[in-house]
Design an enzyme around this catalytic site. Structure first.
Site, mmCIF file in Angstrom:
data_model
loop_
_atom_site.group_PDB
_atom_site.id
_atom_site.type_symbol
_atom_site.label_atom_id
_atom_site.label_comp_id
_atom_site.label_asym_id
_atom_site.label_seq_id
_atom_site.Cartn_x
_atom_site.Cartn_y
_atom_site.Cartn_z
ATOM 1 N N LYS A 133 4.289 15.249 18.237
ATOM 2 C CA LYS A 133 5.576 15.792 18.005
ATOM 3 C C LYS A 133 6.396 16.265 19.317
ATOM 4 C CE LYS A 133 5.671 16.003 13.656
ATOM 5 N NZ LYS A 133 6.569 15.211 12.576
ATOM 6 N N SER A 183 8.015 20.325 14.930
ATOM 7 C CA SER A 183 6.999 21.480 14.341
ATOM 8 C C SER A 183 6.880 22.532 15.157
ATOM 9 C CB SER A 183 5.764 20.863 14.038
ATOM 10 O OG SER A 183 4.700 21.753 13.997
ATOM 11 N N TYR A 192 -1.740 15.395 16.822
ATOM 12 C CA TYR A 192 -0.451 15.558 15.857
ATOM 13 C C TYR A 192 0.592 16.443 16.757
ATOM 14 C CZ TYR A 192 2.505 17.976 12.476
ATOM 15 O OH TYR A 192 3.565 18.330 12.000
HETATM 16 P P1 NAD Z 1 4.397 14.679 3.316
HETATM 17 O O1 NAD Z 1 3.356 13.906 3.751
HETATM 18 O O2 NAD Z 1 4.563 15.218 2.004
HETATM 19 O O3 NAD Z 1 5.788 13.638 3.309
HETATM 20 C C1 NAD Z 1 5.644 12.475 4.226
HETATM 21 C C2 NAD Z 1 6.209 11.318 3.513
HETATM 22 O O4 NAD Z 1 6.269 10.264 4.291
HETATM 23 C C3 NAD Z 1 5.031 10.936 2.444
HETATM 24 O O5 NAD Z 1 5.972 10.781 1.182
HETATM 25 C C4 NAD Z 1 4.431 9.818 2.874
HETATM 26 O O6 NAD Z 1 4.255 8.797 1.867
HETATM 27 C C5 NAD Z 1 5.746 9.157 3.870
HETATM 28 N N1 NAD Z 1 5.253 8.383 4.932
HETATM 29 C C6 NAD Z 1 4.107 8.537 5.904
HETATM 30 N N2 NAD Z 1 4.190 7.442 6.755
HETATM 31 C C7 NAD Z 1 5.184 6.618 6.274
HETATM 32 C C8 NAD Z 1 5.495 5.487 6.921
HETATM 33 N N3 NAD Z 1 4.897 4.663 7.996
HETATM 34 N N4 NAD Z 1 6.511 4.593 6.297
HETATM 35 C C9 NAD Z 1 7.161 5.374 5.341
HETATM 36 N N5 NAD Z 1 6.717 6.408 4.632
HETATM 37 C C10 NAD Z 1 5.803 6.916 5.258
HETATM 38 O O7 NAD Z 1 4.874 15.779 4.464
HETATM 39 P P2 NAD Z 1 5.803 16.818 4.669
HETATM 40 O O8 NAD Z 1 5.249 18.140 4.508
HETATM 41 O O9 NAD Z 1 6.984 16.561 3.663
HETATM 42 O O10 NAD Z 1 6.390 16.584 6.234
HETATM 43 C C11 NAD Z 1 7.374 15.893 6.670
HETATM 44 C C12 NAD Z 1 7.574 15.842 8.021
HETATM 45 O O11 NAD Z 1 7.633 17.274 8.559
HETATM 46 C C13 NAD Z 1 6.378 15.186 8.530
HETATM 47 O O12 NAD Z 1 6.702 14.320 9.857
HETATM 48 C C14 NAD Z 1 5.432 16.292 9.278
HETATM 49 O O13 NAD Z 1 4.793 16.048 10.465
HETATM 50 C C15 NAD Z 1 6.618 17.476 9.584
HETATM 51 N N6 NAD Z 1 6.117 19.067 9.375
HETATM 52 C C16 NAD Z 1 5.359 19.346 8.135
HETATM 53 C C17 NAD Z 1 4.894 20.504 8.304
HETATM 54 C C18 NAD Z 1 4.013 21.054 6.930
HETATM 55 O O14 NAD Z 1 3.734 22.238 7.080
HETATM 56 N N7 NAD Z 1 4.586 20.362 5.910
HETATM 57 C C19 NAD Z 1 5.250 21.351 9.222
HETATM 58 C C20 NAD Z 1 5.784 21.055 10.557
HETATM 59 C C21 NAD Z 1 6.385 19.549 10.494
HETATM 60 N N1 UFG Z 2 -5.974 29.872 6.694
HETATM 61 C C1 UFG Z 2 -7.194 30.580 6.240
HETATM 62 N N2 UFG Z 2 -7.842 29.809 4.995
HETATM 63 C C2 UFG Z 2 -7.609 28.642 4.527
HETATM 64 C C3 UFG Z 2 -6.400 28.041 5.593
HETATM 65 C C4 UFG Z 2 -5.876 28.625 6.418
HETATM 66 O O1 UFG Z 2 -7.387 31.795 6.444
HETATM 67 O O2 UFG Z 2 -7.983 28.161 3.784
HETATM 68 C C5 UFG Z 2 -5.516 30.602 7.553
HETATM 69 C C6 UFG Z 2 -5.397 29.715 9.104
HETATM 70 O O3 UFG Z 2 -6.512 30.179 9.859
HETATM 71 C C7 UFG Z 2 -4.186 30.431 9.826
HETATM 72 C C8 UFG Z 2 -3.072 30.619 8.626
HETATM 73 O O4 UFG Z 2 -4.018 30.768 7.505
HETATM 74 O O5 UFG Z 2 -4.229 31.651 10.236
HETATM 75 C C9 UFG Z 2 -2.018 29.546 8.271
HETATM 76 O O6 UFG Z 2 -2.759 28.292 8.515
HETATM 77 P P1 UFG Z 2 -2.101 26.986 7.912
HETATM 78 O O7 UFG Z 2 -3.206 25.967 8.075
HETATM 79 O O8 UFG Z 2 -1.471 27.040 6.559
HETATM 80 O O9 UFG Z 2 -0.854 26.738 8.877
HETATM 81 P P2 UFG Z 2 -0.970 26.464 10.372
HETATM 82 O O10 UFG Z 2 0.092 27.674 10.972
HETATM 83 O O11 UFG Z 2 -2.218 26.394 11.050
HETATM 84 O O12 UFG Z 2 -0.514 25.207 10.647
HETATM 85 C C10 UFG Z 2 1.010 24.800 10.425
HETATM 86 C C11 UFG Z 2 1.272 23.455 10.003
HETATM 87 C C12 UFG Z 2 0.794 22.480 11.115
HETATM 88 C C13 UFG Z 2 1.382 22.849 12.228
HETATM 89 C C14 UFG Z 2 1.110 24.407 12.743
HETATM 90 C C15 UFG Z 2 1.659 24.927 13.890
HETATM 91 O O13 UFG Z 2 0.590 23.218 8.815
HETATM 92 O O14 UFG Z 2 1.495 21.126 10.742
HETATM 93 O O15 UFG Z 2 1.659 25.125 11.853
HETATM 94 O O16 UFG Z 2 2.984 25.106 13.924
HETATM 95 F F1 UFG Z 2 0.911 22.054 13.328
#
Ligand code: NAD
Ligand code: UFG
Length: 339
Positions: free
Chosen positions: A154, A125, A150
């Protein structure tokens, strides 16, 4: 014969879209998921989109016996999505987060070592850049100060992956540093299904649009940015999915550790996103300004030259596509819930 790829957490938001891209690129997809944050009916949706039902194992990615059983079936590479992803929850329950996010990885690497599978793509991330690095964020910057468990999970994972590739030079590990994944598959069949009230911006905007929530709180309008609201790098989840296919191709041909940004390379402010959603979908979003949210940084966006150069990857979708597909998915979910 097509190459077999294991997706841990493959029924989740990013995993399910990546499953589509991999199947459409001719890979054989196997999914392991414990459904802690996803639904099994995503499998049917994957079949609807691709005409292929991936093999599914219900189970935990910390179960090394199960991992070995799956990997023994000629799995060539793993994409490790499984983990928890809420910054807020990680502060409340750090041990749950470290247990899931680190132990899944350790058990997986152990199982890969025991079965000879040496290619891994990991969901990292942009959070690893911490709060001091200045955008555009570049992979060779030092990992910064993360303010929550979190983010630290990572960072620790990336360090572990570097150690693994030093101890075993044949191992290939790619950490994809996602910026802000948003949007949904254009079919509207798969997308992000938040459990409870979402913390992230895009699902909250679409929730206000559909009437689930009354008003969008915009956290802070006094940042040092062009309109006072925070700037982020929003990347369509289908572009992100394609980036994983390219990363798998790269991992299969190269060894060692690489961290690679996956973002659009552009920053949009929170207000700009709200306006883009309104104009693309012709909907008014009820909004108000509130206090800054703890832990937010003013500006975060990616430098994506490394992904361009070594993966030959770049985004295809723009901000209007993101807003259209997000709203399309929200409407389909709403219909589903009424059936
Ligand atoms: P998500 O929660 O939709 O998907 C994660 C999946 O993993 C889910 O289906 C959950 O059921 C499964 N899971 C969790 N723990 C498990 C375990 N112990 N064994 C088997 N399955 C398990 O999340 P996502 O948005 O698809 O994110 C996927 C990955 O990307 C995560 O590692 C997350 O940290 C990373 N990531 C997501 C974002 C974001 O904004 N969505 C940003 C940066 C990184
Ligand atoms: N925001 C609002 N209102 C809301 C939700 C979010 O104003 O209801 C704003 C936040 O303050 C931020 C922007 O929208 O300024 C984006 O917020 P998000 O929560 O959508 O995303 P972030 O950038 O905070 O977080 C994302 C991922 C995290 C990761 C982080 C840093 O969701 O997993 O980027 O990389 F850790």
């Amino acid at each position: 014969m097509s190459k077999k790829i294991l997706l841990t957490g493959g029924l989740g938001y990013i995993g399910s879209h990546t499953a589509v891209s991999l199947i459409e690129s001719g890979y054989d997809v196997v999914i392991l998921d414990n459904l802690s944050n996803s639904r099994k009916d995503v499998l049917e949706k994957l079949k609807k989109i691709t005409k292929v039902m991936p093999k599914f194992y219900f189970g935990d990615a910390r179960d090394e016996g199960l991992l070995i059983e799956i990997l023994k079936q000629n799995v060539e590479a793993v994409i490790h999505f499984a983990g928890y992803k809420s910054v807020y929850d990680s502060i409340k329950s750090p041990i749950e987060y470290y247990d899931n996010n680190l132990n899944c990885l350790i058990r997986l690497i152990d199982a890969m070592n025991k079965t000879g599978c040496r290619n891994l793509v990991f969901s990292s991330s942009a959070t690893v850049y911490g709060i001091e690095n200045i955008s555009p964020l570049i992979e060779n910057m030092n990992m910064g100060t993360c303010t929550n468990p979190y983010g630290r999970s990572k960072q620790m994972t990336e360090e572990i992956l570097k150690d693994i590739t030093v101890s075993n030079p044949e191992f290939s590990a790619i950490a994809l540093r996602y910026f802000n994944p948003v949007g949904a598959h254009p079919s509207g069949l798969i997308g992000e299904i938040p459990r409870g009230v979402p913390n992230n911006l895009m699902p909250y905007i679409s929730g206000v649009a559909s009437g689930k929530y009354e008003v969008l709180n915009i956290y802070g309008n006094d940042y040092d940015t062009r309109d006072g609201t925070c700037i982020r790098d929003f990347i369509h989840v289908c572009d992100l999915a394609d980036g994983h296919v390219k990363a798998i191709e790269y991992a299969l041909k190269n060894n060692g550790f690489d961290a690679i940004n996956l973002g659009s390379g552009n920053g949009y402010s929170v207000l700009e996103i709200v306006k883009a959603f309104e104009s693309t979908n012709n909907i008014k979003i009820n909004k108000k300004f509130s206090e800054r949210r703890a832990g937010d940084i003013a500006i975060s966006y990616a430098d994506i030259k490394k992904a361009n150069q070594i993966l030959n990857w770049g985004p295809r979708y723009g901000i209007e596509d993101i807003c259209r597909d997000t709203w399309n998915f929200e409407k389909m979910m709403f219909q589903d819930e009424r059936v």
